[in-house]
Design a protein around this motif. Structure first.
Motif, mmCIF file in Angstrom:
data_model
loop_
_atom_site.group_PDB
_atom_site.id
_atom_site.type_symbol
_atom_site.label_atom_id
_atom_site.label_comp_id
_atom_site.label_asym_id
_atom_site.label_seq_id
_atom_site.Cartn_x
_atom_site.Cartn_y
_atom_site.Cartn_z
ATOM 1 N N MET A 243 0.812 -1.213 0.000
ATOM 2 C CA MET A 243 0.000 0.000 0.000
ATOM 3 C C MET A 243 0.847 1.265 0.000
ATOM 4 O O MET A 243 0.531 2.244 -0.680
ATOM 5 C CB MET A 243 -0.949 -0.004 1.205
ATOM 6 N N VAL A 244 1.947 1.249 0.762
ATOM 7 C CA VAL A 244 2.776 2.447 0.886
ATOM 8 C C VAL A 244 3.622 2.669 -0.362
ATOM 9 O O VAL A 244 3.719 3.796 -0.865
ATOM 10 C CB VAL A 244 3.672 2.351 2.139
ATOM 11 N N ARG A 245 4.214 1.607 -0.902
ATOM 12 C CA ARG A 245 5.184 1.764 -1.986
ATOM 13 C C ARG A 245 4.587 1.489 -3.376
ATOM 14 O O ARG A 245 4.798 2.271 -4.307
ATOM 15 C CB ARG A 245 6.385 0.855 -1.729
ATOM 16 N N ASP A 246 3.836 0.413 -3.534
ATOM 17 C CA ASP A 246 3.273 0.094 -4.852
ATOM 18 C C ASP A 246 2.066 0.966 -5.185
ATOM 19 O O ASP A 246 1.901 1.389 -6.339
ATOM 20 C CB ASP A 246 2.869 -1.379 -4.928
ATOM 21 N N LEU A 247 1.200 1.203 -4.174
ATOM 22 C CA LEU A 247 -0.006 2.006 -4.418
ATOM 23 C C LEU A 247 0.175 3.467 -4.031
ATOM 24 O O LEU A 247 -0.733 4.275 -4.234
ATOM 25 C CB LEU A 247 -1.192 1.404 -3.662
ATOM 26 N N ALA A 248 1.345 3.818 -3.458
ATOM 27 C CA ALA A 248 1.696 5.206 -3.112
ATOM 28 C C ALA A 248 0.642 5.868 -2.220
ATOM 29 O O ALA A 248 0.253 7.018 -2.441
ATOM 30 C CB ALA A 248 1.922 6.031 -4.379
ATOM 31 N N LEU A 249 0.202 5.153 -1.186
ATOM 32 C CA LEU A 249 -0.821 5.681 -0.282
ATOM 33 C C LEU A 249 -0.187 6.252 0.981
ATOM 34 O O LEU A 249 0.783 5.699 1.500
ATOM 35 C CB LEU A 249 -1.808 4.563 0.107
ATOM 36 N N PRO A 250 -0.718 7.365 1.527
ATOM 37 C CA PRO A 250 -0.228 7.898 2.806
ATOM 38 C C PRO A 250 -0.700 7.025 3.964
ATOM 39 O O PRO A 250 -1.580 6.173 3.820
ATOM 40 C CB PRO A 250 -0.864 9.289 2.877
ATOM 41 N N GLU A 251 -0.122 7.267 5.171
ATOM 42 C CA GLU A 251 -0.432 6.434 6.336
ATOM 43 C C GLU A 251 -1.927 6.406 6.655
ATOM 44 O O GLU A 251 -2.485 5.357 6.979
ATOM 45 C CB GLU A 251 0.348 6.918 7.572
ATOM 46 N N GLY A 252 -2.586 7.562 6.554
ATOM 47 C CA GLY A 252 -4.012 7.619 6.872
ATOM 48 C C GLY A 252 -4.840 6.746 5.951
ATOM 49 O O GLY A 252 -5.769 6.064 6.385
ATOM 50 N N ALA A 253 -4.505 6.750 4.667
ATOM 51 C CA ALA A 253 -5.234 5.924 3.706
ATOM 52 C C ALA A 253 -4.985 4.440 3.940
ATOM 53 O O ALA A 253 -5.883 3.608 3.756
ATOM 54 C CB ALA A 253 -4.836 6.307 2.280
ATOM 55 N N VAL A 254 -3.756 4.105 4.340
ATOM 56 C CA VAL A 254 -3.447 2.708 4.665
ATOM 57 C C VAL A 254 -4.336 2.221 5.801
ATOM 58 O O VAL A 254 -4.926 1.136 5.746
ATOM 59 C CB VAL A 254 -1.952 2.544 5.039
ATOM 60 N N GLY A 255 -4.455 3.038 6.849
ATOM 61 C CA GLY A 255 -5.317 2.673 7.971
ATOM 62 C C GLY A 255 -6.763 2.494 7.553
ATOM 63 O O GLY A 255 -7.443 1.565 7.986
ATOM 64 N N LEU A 256 -7.248 3.381 6.681
ATOM 65 C CA LEU A 256 -8.629 3.284 6.216
ATOM 66 C C LEU A 256 -8.857 2.004 5.407
ATOM 67 O O LEU A 256 -9.880 1.334 5.566
ATOM 68 C CB LEU A 256 -8.985 4.508 5.370
ATOM 69 N N LEU A 257 -7.904 1.673 4.537
ATOM 70 C CA LEU A 257 -8.061 0.466 3.732
ATOM 71 C C LEU A 257 -8.017 -0.791 4.596
ATOM 72 O O LEU A 257 -8.782 -1.739 4.377
ATOM 73 C CB LEU A 257 -6.965 0.399 2.666
ATOM 74 N N LEU A 258 -7.133 -0.808 5.577
ATOM 75 C CA LEU A 258 -7.069 -1.964 6.466
ATOM 76 C C LEU A 258 -8.334 -2.084 7.316
ATOM 77 O O LEU A 258 -8.665 -3.163 7.810
ATOM 78 C CB LEU A 258 -5.831 -1.874 7.369
ATOM 79 N N ALA A 259 -9.054 -0.973 7.481
ATOM 80 C CA ALA A 259 -10.304 -0.998 8.244
ATOM 81 C C ALA A 259 -11.456 -1.581 7.451
ATOM 82 O O ALA A 259 -12.491 -1.927 8.030
ATOM 83 C CB ALA A 259 -10.664 0.421 8.691
ATOM 84 N N VAL A 260 -11.284 -1.693 6.137
ATOM 85 C CA VAL A 260 -12.359 -2.239 5.308
ATOM 86 C C VAL A 260 -12.731 -3.653 5.771
ATOM 87 O O VAL A 260 -13.899 -4.021 5.847
ATOM 88 C CB VAL A 260 -11.937 -2.248 3.824
ATOM 89 N N GLY A 261 -11.698 -4.429 6.097
ATOM 90 C CA GLY A 261 -11.956 -5.765 6.596
ATOM 91 C C GLY A 261 -12.749 -5.744 7.882
ATOM 92 O O GLY A 261 -13.625 -6.591 8.105
ATOM 93 N N GLY A 262 -12.482 -4.757 8.741
ATOM 94 C CA GLY A 262 -13.240 -4.626 9.975
ATOM 95 C C GLY A 262 -14.700 -4.325 9.713
ATOM 96 O O GLY A 262 -15.589 -4.799 10.435
ATOM 97 N N ALA A 263 -14.982 -3.539 8.662
ATOM 98 C CA ALA A 263 -16.376 -3.227 8.323
ATOM 99 C C ALA A 263 -17.123 -4.490 7.912
ATOM 100 O O ALA A 263 -18.256 -4.737 8.354
ATOM 101 C CB ALA A 263 -16.415 -2.193 7.203
ATOM 102 N N GLY A 264 -16.498 -5.285 7.063
ATOM 103 C CA GLY A 264 -17.122 -6.546 6.670
ATOM 104 C C GLY A 264 -17.280 -7.489 7.841
ATOM 105 O O GLY A 264 -18.305 -8.166 7.985
ATOM 106 N N GLY A 265 -16.271 -7.525 8.696
ATOM 107 C CA GLY A 265 -16.331 -8.393 9.868
ATOM 108 C C GLY A 265 -17.406 -7.977 10.843
ATOM 109 O O GLY A 265 -18.092 -8.820 11.442
#
Length: 411
Positions: A243-265
């Motif tokens: 997420m940080v290097r290949d998708l060039a996302l900032p730390e905040g966006a990384v946290g949001l994307l990792l939270a997607v799994g929590g939403a489904g869960g």
């Protein structure tokens, strides 16, 4: 349940939610510290991920026998307090400009050991709070709140890291663990001190292992979970780098994307009671077969609209994983005699969580040789295949959980 039991379960529920929130922040914050503040390589990221779960492989078995010898609630409170103190050393070391990658690995190892004792005690403590017939509902409620905690904790960690620095985000872990310890200390289930058996530790450990390895219904779920955890360990080792290097996302966006799994869960946990209607045992394999192939969408993600493939993959797979866990954990708890619960849970955790550090190391090495995206393809294929263990077992022909007395093959 009596009113007193309801109060004890609510406090336990709240304490577990705070613990899960802390774990969610920790899962994001420590890799971000390594990736951003310490510029860790893929192999080092794999080592850090492995350190967090290595304790299940190393001390998991004796932990179960020891947990069966003591009261569970005080043990959970003390291990959570100790984790808070240990994680506090990360921001302190950062403030003093002495934080190193070795320090980070040692913290992950120590926290992992304490987590082993907490998790084994937690799963063994629940049947003392609720009747066995209510275990699926209780596990569903616990899982739902756990997923909400992760839904809030992961983006919260990313936002904290982006605003105050990744090392300072670890303070969120400390606060969550401290809150969990206070709530757990307030639980009063009138838990009895287990009687001393007078037998050797390894004799008691063997009883738990034999139950797991010889049980025709428990073993397939253990093999399925271990396979998925191995490949999820490989995924976790490189996901933040991806997420940080290949998708060039900032730390905040990384946290949001990792939270997607929590939403489904969270959605799956809240609706697990409805899904159990198809049959608690049937849900074990249906949930995995219908959702886990979505992992194959993750390596296809790119900057731009293809980022949605990552979102869909994480969302769908998390729904299936939570439904599977509610069903298979309730199955184990219902089939295991009370005196073996700690050792059974520890034996299972040793196998299924012990696979994660091995997978994490493998993921880091694969990323060094195949690239991060190549490692993700291997992980996605493996995660999609774990369901084969339960599809080829007697579980596929069953609908609901039989009673302990009608099941053959447990030892």
């Amino acid at each position: 349940m009596s009113q007193r039991s309801h109060r004890a379960f609510r406090l336990f529920w709240a304490g577990d939610a705070a613990n899960q929130f802390g774990s969610a922040v920790q899962d994001v914050a420590l890799p971000l510290v390594a990736a951003t503040a310490l510029a860790a390589s893929p192999a080092r990221m794999g080592l850090l991920a492995a350190a967090g779960t290595a304790a299940f492989l190393v001390v998991g078995l004796p932990a179960g026998a020891l947990v069966d010898r003591v009261r569970k609630r005080p043990l959970m409170a003390w291990t959570t307090t100790a984790r808070a103190a240990l994680l506090l050393t990360v921001p302190v070391a950062w403030w003093l400009d002495v934080l190193t990658f070795t320090h980070l690995v040692l913290v992950a190892l120590g926290a992992g050991v304490l987590t082993v004792f907490f998790d084994v005690a937690s799963q063994s403590f629940l049947p003392a709070l609720v009747p066995r017939a209510e275990l699926p509902a209780a596990n569903g409620r616990l899982t739902s709140v756990q997923q909400v905690a992760r839904l809030l904790g992961r983006p919260g960690s990313g936002v904290l890291a982006q605003a105050a620095g990744s090392a300072n985000a670890v303070l969120g872990v400390v606060a969550a663990y401290a809150s969990s310890a206070l709530l757990l200390r307030a639980v009063d289930p009138q838990e009895r001190v287990p009687e001393r058996s007078g037998r050797r530790l390894w004799t008691e450990i063997g009883e738990g292992l034999r139950f797991v390895l010889r049980h025709r219904l428990v073993l397939p779920t253990v093999l399925c979970t271990a396979t998925c955890n191995f490949f999820h360990g490989a995924y976790s080792a490189v996901s933040v780098l991806f997420m940080v290097r290949d998708l060039a996302l900032p730390e905040g966006a990384v946290g949001l994307l990792l939270a997607v799994g929590g939403a489904g869960g969270a959605l799956a946990g809240a609706t697990s009671g409805w899904f159990v209607r198809i049959g608690q045992v049937r849900l074990i394999w249906v949930s995995m077969l219908c959702t886990q192939p979505a992992w194959l969408l993750v390596p296809l993600a790119e900057p731009g609209w293809k980022l949605s493939l990552l979102v869909v993959g994480l969302l769908v797979t998390s729904v299936g994983t939570v439904l599977y866990n509610v069903a298979q954990v309730s199955l184990r708890q219902a089939l295991c005699p009370d005196h073996l619960l700690g050792r059974m849970n520890a034996s299972v955790r040793c196998i299924v969580w012990g696979a994660m550090p091995l997978g994490a190391l493998t993921g880091g090495l694969l990323a060094e040789s195949l690239g991060v995206r190549g490692a993700l393809w291997v992980a996605a294929a493996g995660l999609s295949s774990g369901v084969l263990w339960v599809l080829g077992s007697p579980l596929r022909r069953m609908r609901d959980v039989p009673s302990i007395t009608t099941v053959e093959g447990h030892g």
